[in-house]
Scaffold this active site. Structure first.
Site, PDB file in Angstrom:
ATOM      1  N   ALA A 155      32.404  41.040  26.994  1.00 18.22           N
ATOM      2  CA  ALA A 155      33.426  39.988  26.962  1.00 18.22           C
ATOM      3  C   ALA A 155      34.603  40.416  26.074  1.00 18.22           C
ATOM      4  CB  ALA A 155      32.799  38.671  26.527  1.00 18.22           C
ATOM      5  N   CYS A 156      35.125  39.492  25.285  1.00 14.72           N
ATOM      6  CA  CYS A 156      36.334  39.795  24.505  1.00 14.72           C
ATOM      7  C   CYS A 156      36.100  40.896  23.477  1.00 14.72           C
ATOM      8  CB  CYS A 156      36.850  38.538  23.807  1.00 14.72           C
ATOM      9  SG  CYS A 156      37.525  37.340  24.963  1.00 14.72           S
TER      10      CYS A 156
END
Ligand code: COA
Length: 372
Positions: A155-156
């Site tokens: 993800a981020c």
């Protein structure tokens, strides 16, 4: 065992921009149509009327003023509200690989060495366009790189996990590793969700990590230390996957796109990340109050300011805590790399900064770097 250096970075910015005003105009047109179409059911209390979005709220809550997007026409059409990007035939470079290659070419040019000196390619991103073959292998082929390539998704936090992974390959004997972060976030964002329709933007970044003993003297940044952390949470989630299809328009399928409990994320991630940075710095013998710059994940201006304050022990200046959210919005894994790429030219040898990302998982990664 070789130490790792961030030798060069690259940034691909899509040409089209979408301002908050344009985004809100489209959203509010959708709300008006929805409420009109469902007037009787709303009146009868069977359906909840939708509330409009506002430019003022978005800027105050997030610091975002605009974002770059791969396709604007679909996003400003209240009947569409998703990017319209035609599917490409299998013998054409895929769009993720294309923007990854664009960022990579810039990094390779800044590096000043041939791509043939790269031994591995990592595509580290949140918003993957398919299951396989890996986008990283397409990038590898497009650039004429030997060795191996693979995709990874944290993800981020994907970029800091990617830098750490690249540094591990350097320690194992690789000469250089290319990491790309192509993020077409607009494909995974629910533009009909008032709470999050403004959050993301599209972009691609690239980082070349090189063995210190191969690196050009005086070029790049010594990686002083990397640390990764994950703690399971459902508060940021996207259930798109192999066993389901992308959300069709409408209600009930929203979890096949990005969803979050924004308040909880804010409350839980800020202390987790601030504590992680302080502990990692202490273990490296670094005084965080002396850091020249923070290149944090670009999630939300209020989150970044709070983390910056806890890490530096004072209100950071805009030069110390780089914010690119106003122009790019949250670009998932690419955010901290955009910040680093666009704001590191004034470092003198020996000065130290921190690249840090955080996001779904929860996940967080810290990379302390010293200008060579
Ligand atoms: N336009 C206008 N008003 C809006 C709105 C919009 N688009 N979205 C929400 N609101 C309203 C809400 O209805 C609520 O109104 P109320 O107080 O009358 O009930 C008010 O604004 C506050 O809503 P809330 O969702 O609590 O907003 P917030 O201040 O927590 O900000 C985030 C929302 C998402 C910006 C914020 O929670 C945040 O930054 N979280 C961090 C998570 C993050 O950035 N994650 C990205 C992945 S790492």
């Amino acid at each position: 065992m070789s130490n790792a250096v961030i030798a060069a970075t690259g940034l691909y910015t899509p040409q089209e921009t979408l301002s908050n005003a344009e985004l809100v105009e489209t959203f509010n047109a959708y709300v008006e149509r929805f409420n009109a179409a469902n007037a009787a059911a709303i009146e009868a209390g069977e359906v909840q009327a939708l509330a409009p979005s506002s430019v003022e709220f978005i800027e105050k809550a997030s610091g975002i003023k605009s974002r770059h997007v791969m396709n604007k026409t679909g996003l400003v059409d209240p009947d569409v509200m998703r990017p319209v990007i035609p599917e490409r035939p299998n013998d054409e470079l895929s769009i993720m690989a294309e923007i990854g290659v664009a960022a990579a070419r810039q990094a390779i040019e800044a590096w000043g060495k041939p791509a043939s000196r790269i031994d591995a390619v990592i595509c580290a991103a949140s918003n993957m366009q398919r299951a396989y073959p890996a986008m990283a292998i397409e990038v590898q082929q497009a650039l004429g790189i030997d060795g191996f390539a693979f995709d990874m998704n944290v993800a981020c936090s994907s970029a800091t996990f990617g830098v750490k992974t690249a540094a591990d390959y350097i320690a194992a004997g690789a000469r250089a590793v290319l990491m790309v972060n192509p993020e077409i976030t607009s494909g995974h964002l629910n533009f009909r969700d008032r709470d999050s329709h403004f959050i993301f933007g599209d972009v691609a970044t690239a980082v070349i990590v090189e063995a210190a003993d191969q690196a050009t003297p005086g070029q790049g940044w010594d990686i002083l230390g990397t640390r990764l952390k994950t703690v399971f949470s459902n508060n940021i989630r996207n259930n798109f996957g192999f066993l389901n299809r992308a959300a069709p328009e409408g209600v009930g399928k929203a979890d096949k796109l990005f969803v979050q409990e924004g308040r909880k994320v804010f409350r839980e991630v800020v202390p987790m990340v601030a504590e992680m940075i302080l502990a990692h710095a202490a273990d490296l013998g670094l005084d965080t109050t002396g850091l020249k710059r923070l290149w944090l994940h670009q999630a939300n201006v209020n989150m970044n300011e709070l983390i910056g304050k806890r890490v530096l022990g004072r209100e950071p200046t805009p030069q110390e805590n780089v914010i690119i959210l106003d122009e790019y919005a949250n670009t998932s894994s690419a955010g901290s790399i955009i910040a680093f790429h666009t704001a590191n030219g004034d470092f003198a040898p020996g000065e130290i900064g921190l690249i840090c990302s955080f996001g779904a998982g929860y996940s967080a990664g810290t990379v302390f770097v010293k200008k060579r």
